[in-house]
Motif scaffolding. Structure first.
Motif, PDB file in Angstrom:
ATOM      1  N   THR A 106      44.182  11.236  50.120  1.00 46.60           N
ATOM      2  CA  THR A 106      43.976  11.145  48.680  1.00 46.60           C
ATOM      3  C   THR A 106      44.683  12.325  48.028  1.00 46.60           C
ATOM      4  O   THR A 106      45.098  13.286  48.690  1.00 46.60           O
ATOM      5  N   ASN A 107      44.812  12.249  46.710  1.00 44.00           N
ATOM      6  CA  ASN A 107      45.450  13.365  46.007  1.00 44.00           C
ATOM      7  C   ASN A 107      44.662  14.669  46.209  1.00 44.00           C
ATOM      8  O   ASN A 107      45.242  15.747  46.366  1.00 44.00           O
ATOM      9  N   GLN A 108      43.335  14.554  46.207  1.00 50.01           N
ATOM     10  CA  GLN A 108      42.521  15.761  46.427  1.00 50.01           C
ATOM     11  C   GLN A 108      42.769  16.346  47.816  1.00 50.01           C
ATOM     12  O   GLN A 108      42.827  17.570  47.985  1.00 50.01           O
ATOM     13  N   GLU A 109      42.924  15.476  48.806  1.00 49.19           N
ATOM     14  CA  GLU A 109      43.191  15.955  50.164  1.00 49.19           C
ATOM     15  C   GLU A 109      44.551  16.630  50.262  1.00 49.19           C
ATOM     16  O   GLU A 109      44.713  17.632  50.961  1.00 49.19           O
ATOM     17  N   VAL A 110      45.535  16.093  49.555  1.00 49.32           N
ATOM     18  CA  VAL A 110      46.848  16.743  49.551  1.00 49.32           C
ATOM     19  C   VAL A 110      46.710  18.170  49.019  1.00 49.32           C
ATOM     20  O   VAL A 110      47.260  19.122  49.583  1.00 49.32           O
ATOM     21  N   GLU A 111      45.964  18.315  47.940  1.00 48.52           N
ATOM     22  CA  GLU A 111      45.776  19.637  47.340  1.00 48.52           C
ATOM     23  C   GLU A 111      45.070  20.593  48.293  1.00 48.52           C
ATOM     24  O   GLU A 111      45.381  21.788  48.345  1.00 48.52           O
ATOM     25  N   GLU A 112      44.132  20.071  49.051  1.00 50.43           N
ATOM     26  CA  GLU A 112      43.356  20.924  49.959  1.00 50.43           C
ATOM     27  C   GLU A 112      44.088  21.225  51.256  1.00 50.43           C
ATOM     28  O   GLU A 112      43.913  22.289  51.852  1.00 50.43           O
ATOM     29  N   LEU A 113      44.914  20.285  51.712  1.00 49.69           N
ATOM     30  CA  LEU A 113      45.510  20.399  53.044  1.00 49.69           C
ATOM     31  C   LEU A 113      46.974  20.835  53.019  1.00 49.69           C
ATOM     32  O   LEU A 113      47.612  20.851  54.069  1.00 49.69           O
ATOM     33  N   GLN A 114      47.495  21.159  51.857  1.00 51.85           N
ATOM     34  CA  GLN A 114      48.941  21.448  51.774  1.00 51.85           C
ATOM     35  C   GLN A 114      49.373  22.606  52.660  1.00 51.85           C
ATOM     36  O   GLN A 114      50.531  22.689  53.039  1.00 51.85           O
ATOM     37  N   GLY A 115      48.491  23.509  52.992  1.00 52.45           N
ATOM     38  CA  GLY A 115      48.746  24.462  54.069  1.00 52.45           C
ATOM     39  C   GLY A 115      49.642  25.638  53.750  1.00 52.45           C
ATOM     40  O   GLY A 115      50.043  26.367  54.670  1.00 52.45           O
ATOM     41  N   ILE A 116      49.978  25.854  52.494  1.00 53.24           N
ATOM     42  CA  ILE A 116      50.819  26.999  52.165  1.00 53.24           C
ATOM     43  C   ILE A 116      49.938  28.232  52.020  1.00 53.24           C
ATOM     44  O   ILE A 116      48.898  28.189  51.350  1.00 53.24           O
ATOM     45  N   THR A 117      50.355  29.330  52.619  1.00 58.21           N
ATOM     46  CA  THR A 117      49.600  30.571  52.525  1.00 58.21           C
ATOM     47  C   THR A 117      49.619  31.073  51.082  1.00 58.21           C
ATOM     48  O   THR A 117      50.704  31.209  50.499  1.00 58.21           O
ATOM     49  N   PRO A 118      48.440  31.327  50.496  1.00 58.62           N
ATOM     50  CA  PRO A 118      48.420  31.813  49.111  1.00 58.62           C
ATOM     51  C   PRO A 118      49.267  33.065  48.956  1.00 58.62           C
ATOM     52  O   PRO A 118      49.245  33.961  49.803  1.00 58.62           O
TER      53      PRO A 118
END
Lengths: 206, 63
Positions: A106-118
């Motif tokens: 889902t779009n929410q999962e993409v946002e949560e799982l994108q995996g880029i280090t802040p």
């Protein structure tokens, strides 16, 4: 090696034959810290970099944050991943549902799982020519993640939707294949083998 | 799956109302958050028709 003067206060237009010129307008993104990924309406990927601010608009999005640099995929295909994590997010036209080795998000999962280090930094932003005459973009981050924007032709599989949609579709203006909004202006690539840069005052006037 | 046509509709509606560049960028998130809050559109996938986007745009600039 040549030193260039790029005037970010002046508009500029170019074609895919001038990727060096386009690359110059991507330079302000280099070194900016990554902040967040947000999936916007139409399942559009947006990536936010630089300083953060809150939404200027209404209550429903009052707590959403925006970067001073925003990259928008405008419906283009994209890939995001890192060889170190061995995970890849893939978003491409015409694919619905699951595929071997992957699962739909889902779009929410993409946002949560994108995996880029802040706060990882943009180390390079390189446009490239891809068939049939579109301009892609590769953005590399200091944590090893790489974003590829891969422009596509307009969706040929429009659902058989309401008559109103069919009536308006043909009259809708074309949009860019991807865009970068910065405090100085808006850089747009496409549709097709062209790009443009508009400084802030003109971009904000729409 | 991103649909350029949906984004084009959004852009067209935003331009019709004379939104600024910042407003246009935030309007897309406004519509997405509306959808995530449970207010689905009339299309089979829950997306909004052109008329529904126009109504949302009026809400957005009016709030």
């Amino acid at each position: 090696m040549t030193t260039l003067l790029v005037d970010l206060g002046q508009p500029c237009h170019g074609t895919s034959g001038d990727l060096q010129g386009l690359r110059a307008y991507l330079v302000p993104l280099i070194g900016r810290p990554f902040r967040l990924v947000r999936m916007s309406y139409g399942d559009e990927l947006t990536m936010h970099f630089g300083d953060l601010r809150l939404a200027r608009s209404p209550k429903r999005i009052a707590d959403l944050e925006y970067g001073s640099f925003i990259l928008r995929a405008r419906g283009s295909d994209w890939r995001l991943g890192s060889s170190s994590t061995r995970k890849l997010l893939v978003h491409y036209l015409g694919h619905e549902g699951s595929m071997p080795g992957g699962r739909s998000l889902t779009n929410q999962e993409v946002e949560e799982l994108q995996g880029i280090t802040p706060e990882s930094r943009v180390v390079s932003a390189s446009p490239f020519l891809m068939p049939p005459g579109r301009i892609g973009l590769e953005v590399t981050l200091s944590d090893g993640n790489v974003l590829l924007l891969l422009p596509t032709v307009d969706d040929p599989t429009q659902p058989a939707c309401d008559d109103e949609h069919a009536a308006t579709a043909a009259s809708l203006p074309q949009i860019a294949d991807w865009e970068l909004l910065s405090p100085m202006g808006k850089l747009a690539a496409g549709p097709g083998p062209s790009w443009s840069y508009e400084p802030l005052s003109r971009a904000h006037c729409g | 799956m991103a649909r350029k046509s949906d984004i084009r509709e959004l852009e067209t509606v935003a331009r019709e109302l004379g939104m600024t560049e910042d407003q246009r960028w935030e309007f897309g998130d406004y519509v997405e958050q509306t959808k995530r809050s449970g207010e689905r559109g009339s299309r089979s996938n829950g997306d909004f028709t052109y008329a529904e986007l126009q109504a949302l745009a009026q809400e957005f600039v009016g709030e």
